[in-house]
Write a protein that holds these residues in place. Structure first.
Motif, PDB file in Angstrom:
ATOM      1  N   GLU A 362     -11.602   2.008  -2.546  1.00 54.50           N
ATOM      2  CA  GLU A 362     -11.872   1.492  -1.202  1.00 54.50           C
ATOM      3  C   GLU A 362     -10.802   1.890  -0.192  1.00 54.50           C
ATOM      4  OE1 GLU A 362     -12.727  -2.740  -1.352  1.00 54.50           O
ATOM      5  OE2 GLU A 362     -14.845  -2.158  -1.024  1.00 54.50           O
ATOM      6  N   LEU A 363      -9.526   1.763  -0.602  1.00 58.91           N
ATOM      7  CA  LEU A 363      -8.434   1.982   0.359  1.00 58.91           C
ATOM      8  C   LEU A 363      -7.841   3.385   0.271  1.00 58.91           C
ATOM      9  CD1 LEU A 363      -6.689  -1.469  -0.139  1.00 58.91           C
ATOM     10  CD2 LEU A 363      -8.296  -0.837   1.666  1.00 58.91           C
ATOM     11  N   GLY A 364      -8.066   4.063  -0.836  1.00 55.51           N
ATOM     12  CA  GLY A 364      -7.567   5.427  -0.980  1.00 55.51           C
ATOM     13  C   GLY A 364      -6.042   5.439  -1.017  1.00 55.51           C
ATOM     14  N   ASP A 365      -5.473   6.619  -0.763  1.00 57.27           N
ATOM     15  CA  ASP A 365      -4.019   6.776  -0.840  1.00 57.27           C
ATOM     16  C   ASP A 365      -3.377   6.416   0.488  1.00 57.27           C
ATOM     17  OD1 ASP A 365      -1.567   7.343  -1.850  1.00 57.27           O
ATOM     18  OD2 ASP A 365      -1.737   9.527  -1.590  1.00 57.27           O
ATOM     19  N   SER A 366      -3.475   5.122   0.848  1.00 56.30           N
ATOM     20  CA  SER A 366      -2.882   4.674   2.113  1.00 56.30           C
ATOM     21  C   SER A 366      -1.755   3.698   1.802  1.00 56.30           C
ATOM     22  CB  SER A 366      -3.958   3.967   2.953  1.00 56.30           C
ATOM     23  OG  SER A 366      -4.407   2.822   2.239  1.00 56.30           O
ATOM     24  N   ALA A 367      -1.037   3.288   2.830  1.00 56.54           N
ATOM     25  CA  ALA A 367       0.048   2.312   2.650  1.00 56.54           C
ATOM     26  C   ALA A 367      -0.503   1.000   2.120  1.00 56.54           C
ATOM     27  CB  ALA A 367       0.754   2.086   3.987  1.00 56.54           C
ATOM     28  N   ALA A 368      -1.646   0.573   2.716  1.00 54.24           N
ATOM     29  CA  ALA A 368      -2.261  -0.678   2.274  1.00 54.24           C
ATOM     30  C   ALA A 368      -2.716  -0.556   0.824  1.00 54.24           C
ATOM     31  CB  ALA A 368      -3.464  -1.000   3.179  1.00 54.24           C
ATOM     32  N   GLY A 369      -3.258   0.636   0.517  1.00 52.01           N
ATOM     33  CA  GLY A 369      -3.732   0.869  -0.854  1.00 52.01           C
ATOM     34  C   GLY A 369      -2.599   0.769  -1.847  1.00 52.01           C
ATOM     35  N   ARG A 370      -1.452   1.423  -1.503  1.00 52.82           N
ATOM     36  CA  ARG A 370      -0.315   1.402  -2.413  1.00 52.82           C
ATOM     37  C   ARG A 370       0.226  -0.021  -2.566  1.00 52.82           C
ATOM     38  NH1 ARG A 370       0.540   6.422  -0.102  1.00 52.82           N
ATOM     39  NH2 ARG A 370       1.886   5.606   1.555  1.00 52.82           N
ATOM     40  N   ALA A 371       0.212  -0.799  -1.465  1.00 56.70           N
ATOM     41  CA  ALA A 371       0.728  -2.181  -1.506  1.00 56.70           C
ATOM     42  C   ALA A 371      -0.129  -3.041  -2.428  1.00 56.70           C
ATOM     43  CB  ALA A 371       0.749  -2.765  -0.099  1.00 56.70           C
ATOM     44  N   THR A 372      -1.469  -2.943  -2.277  1.00 55.37           N
ATOM     45  CA  THR A 372      -2.325  -3.774  -3.140  1.00 55.37           C
ATOM     46  C   THR A 372      -2.242  -3.304  -4.584  1.00 55.37           C
ATOM     47  OG1 THR A 372      -4.217  -2.409  -2.558  1.00 55.37           O
ATOM     48  CG2 THR A 372      -3.992  -4.493  -1.372  1.00 55.37           C
ATOM     49  N   GLU A 373      -2.110  -1.996  -4.781  1.00 56.64           N
ATOM     50  CA  GLU A 373      -1.995  -1.487  -6.151  1.00 56.64           C
ATOM     51  C   GLU A 373      -0.772  -2.098  -6.843  1.00 56.64           C
ATOM     52  OE1 GLU A 373      -1.688   2.775  -6.514  1.00 56.64           O
ATOM     53  OE2 GLU A 373      -1.324   2.639  -8.664  1.00 56.64           O
ATOM     54  N   ALA A 374       0.356  -2.133  -6.107  1.00 59.27           N
ATOM     55  CA  ALA A 374       1.589  -2.713  -6.661  1.00 59.27           C
ATOM     56  C   ALA A 374       1.363  -4.187  -6.992  1.00 59.27           C
ATOM     57  CB  ALA A 374       2.735  -2.548  -5.657  1.00 59.27           C
ATOM     58  N   LYS A 375       0.638  -4.882  -6.086  1.00 56.79           N
ATOM     59  CA  LYS A 375       0.383  -6.309  -6.314  1.00 56.79           C
ATOM     60  C   LYS A 375      -0.429  -6.527  -7.594  1.00 56.79           C
ATOM     61  CE  LYS A 375      -2.999  -8.845  -4.514  1.00 56.79           C
ATOM     62  NZ  LYS A 375      -3.916  -9.348  -3.489  1.00 56.79           N
ATOM     63  N   TRP A 376      -1.532  -5.745  -7.738  1.00 57.39           N
ATOM     64  CA  TRP A 376      -2.393  -5.925  -8.926  1.00 57.39           C
ATOM     65  C   TRP A 376      -1.667  -5.537 -10.202  1.00 57.39           C
ATOM     66  CZ3 TRP A 376      -5.600  -9.252  -7.779  1.00 57.39           C
ATOM     67  CH2 TRP A 376      -6.432  -9.207  -6.647  1.00 57.39           C
ATOM     68  N   LEU A 377      -0.843  -4.504 -10.121  1.00 65.32           N
ATOM     69  CA  LEU A 377      -0.111  -4.088 -11.323  1.00 65.32           C
ATOM     70  C   LEU A 377       0.873  -5.166 -11.763  1.00 65.32           C
ATOM     71  CD1 LEU A 377       0.496  -0.267 -10.699  1.00 65.32           C
ATOM     72  CD2 LEU A 377      -0.972  -1.324 -12.431  1.00 65.32           C
ATOM     73  N   ARG A 378       1.529  -5.788 -10.728  1.00 70.19           N
ATOM     74  CA  ARG A 378       2.467  -6.889 -11.029  1.00 70.19           C
ATOM     75  C   ARG A 378       1.708  -8.023 -11.736  1.00 70.19           C
ATOM     76  NH1 ARG A 378       4.611  -6.497  -6.223  1.00 70.19           N
ATOM     77  NH2 ARG A 378       3.482  -8.272  -5.374  1.00 70.19           N
ATOM     78  N   LEU A 379       0.543  -8.380 -11.162  1.00 66.33           N
ATOM     79  CA  LEU A 379      -0.256  -9.462 -11.746  1.00 66.33           C
ATOM     80  C   LEU A 379      -0.766  -9.073 -13.143  1.00 66.33           C
ATOM     81  CD1 LEU A 379      -2.236 -10.599  -8.581  1.00 66.33           C
ATOM     82  CD2 LEU A 379      -0.572 -11.952  -9.863  1.00 66.33           C
ATOM     83  N   ALA A 380      -1.137  -7.796 -13.299  1.00 63.38           N
ATOM     84  CA  ALA A 380      -1.618  -7.318 -14.608  1.00 63.38           C
ATOM     85  C   ALA A 380      -0.541  -7.481 -15.665  1.00 63.38           C
ATOM     86  CB  ALA A 380      -2.042  -5.860 -14.510  1.00 63.38           C
TER      87      ALA A 380
END
Ligand SMILES: [Zn+2]
Length: 436
Positions: A362-380
């Motif tokens: 959905e967000l692709g390789d954007s700043a927002a995308g990278r931020a949410t990816e980091a969040k989900w990985l932390r939660l994972a």
């Protein structure tokens, strides 16, 4: 006293008869050649009576003399038996008290007095075993086997020893002999079942397990293991069905039944089997098998909906729906499923990783995308691990279900860690109780 009275009466009668005969008079004449002997009748009778009594006395004394050695022997045997029994009792007490040396001394004494009886041989074996002298114990057991009345006891002892030494071929031979010696003995059956488990002969173990004792998951696991060993397809199919009916939550059994149904040309029945299994207890392998041949992404979503229809609220259902929707590009649908799963608090690591994939789409390789990816990985990283096959005996994780844990050698203990039942308030009409 009575005897004395009778004797007196008899004596009185005798004297009276003698006097009577004397009064009667008369003679008895005996002629031998030219010689005549004449004696009164009463004296003749008296002589006869005295002669009888003397002869009787001599014969009785002779008989008593002849029986004397036998009586001495019987008395000695009786004394030995008494002393032997006392020694056996002392040996039993010593065995119960855990003092094998004293037990061995007493049982040696008992054997000397009583000879080799099933009792003394069995006690010898037990005392020797307790003293750690297994060879001597087995010698006593073998002596028992050689006797008709102690055969089963001897085989039992030897079988126990063979199982302890893990000498399976010998144990199997002894179990067969014990079965022949005492057909239908419950103990032999139990030992043969244990032996079959140790030698990985699952078919034999299942056949020897009474249906009342072995139920539920343990029976299902054993039946499926037996099916895997069974060369006859018809028998294997029966065993697979037996496994599934013993535990409808056991995914490997459902998969085996469905695989066979599909191979026999009944794909619809196979799908029904998988659906029922999913309703009982969802498992990722069931979804893989159900969706397996479908290539079209939208058709896969439809398949996932059909599979999860009766167990809609289960976390595993939501995960498979979210993943298939995401693969088909239905991000709205995928987000609804996955976010619902994450917010329910029942998500494991796989749901957070699916969120990473979704935001990447959905967000692709954007700043927002990278931020949410980091969040989900932390939660994972903090989320509970995904369920897996694990040996409940030693804790080793396994790639798939197996009848026996190769790490610790325990049969029937590899279970799916996600199969502990939990109450899922979000469950659909499939039932309020689902599994996490
Ligand atoms: Zn193990």
């Amino acid at each position: 006293m009575l005897r004395a009275i009778w004797l007196l009466i008899l004596l009185a009668l005798g004297v009276w008869a003698a006097l009577f005969l004397r009064q009667m008079g008369g003679n008895v004449e005996i002629s031998v050649g030219q010689t005549f002997i004449g004696i009164p009748v009463w004296l003749g009778l008296l002589a006869l009576v005295v002669g009888f009594v003397v002869l009787h006395g001599i014969l009785s004394a002779w008989k008593s003399l002849r029986g004397w050695p036998a009586r001495m022997r019987a008395r000695r045997a009786e004394r030995h038996r008494r002393d032997g029994d006392a020694a056996v009792t002392r040996a039993l007490v010593a065995l119960a008290a855990g003092t094998p040396d004293q037990a061995r001394t007493e049982i040696r004494r008992a054997r000397g007095l009583l000879g080799d009886t099933p009792h003394t041989l069995l006690l010898t074996a037990e005392a020797e075993r307790m003293a750690g002298r297994n060879d001597a114990a087995n010698e006593a057991f073998r002596a028992l086997v050689a006797r008709e009345d102690g055969k089963f006891l001897g085989l039992r002892g030897l079988l126990r020893d063979a199982m302890q030494r893990e000498d399976w071929p010998t144990a199997q031979r002894l179990a067969r002999e014990a079965e022949a010696a005492q057909p239908g003995a419950e103990w032999v059956k139990t030992e043969r079942a244990a032996l079959a488990l140790r030698t990985r002969d699952w078919r034999e173990a299942l056949a020897l397990s009474p249906p009342g004792q072995l139920t539920g998951h343990r029976r299902a696991a054993l039946a499926l293991a037996a099916a895997m060993q069974e060369p006859d397809p018809a028998k294997a199919a029966t065993l697979e069905k037996e496994a599934l009916s013993a535990d409808p939550r056991f995914a490997p059994a459902a998969l085996a039944v469905a695989r066979r149904q599909a191979a026999e040309g009944s794909p619809r029945r196979a799908k029904t089997t998988l659906q029922n299994a999913w309703t009982a207890a969802p498992h990722p392998d069931l979804a893989t098998a159900y969706l397996g041949e479908e290539v079209d992404a939208l058709a896969r979503v439809k398949s996932a909906e059909a599979l999860t229809h009766d167990n809609r609220g289960h976390p595993e259902s939501r995960l498979v729906l979210g993943r298939t929707a995401l693969a088909a590009g239905l991000t709205g649908r995928a987000r609804a499923e996955l976010e619902g799963l994450v917010s329910s608090g029942q998500a494991d690591r796989r749901a957070y990783l699916a969120m990473v994939d979704m935001d990447a789409v959905e967000l692709g390789d954007s700043a927002a995308g990278r931020a949410t990816e980091a969040k989900w990985l932390r939660l994972a990283a903090a989320a509970p691990p995904e369920p897996r096959w694990q040996c409940l005996s030693c804790g080793t994780a396994h790639k798939g279900w197996e009848p026996l844990c190769e790490s610790c050698g325990t049969p029937g203990r590899i279970e799916w860690t996600g199969s502990a039942p939990v109450v899922d308030p979000g469950a659909a009409k499939g039932g309020a109780v689902a599994t996490a």
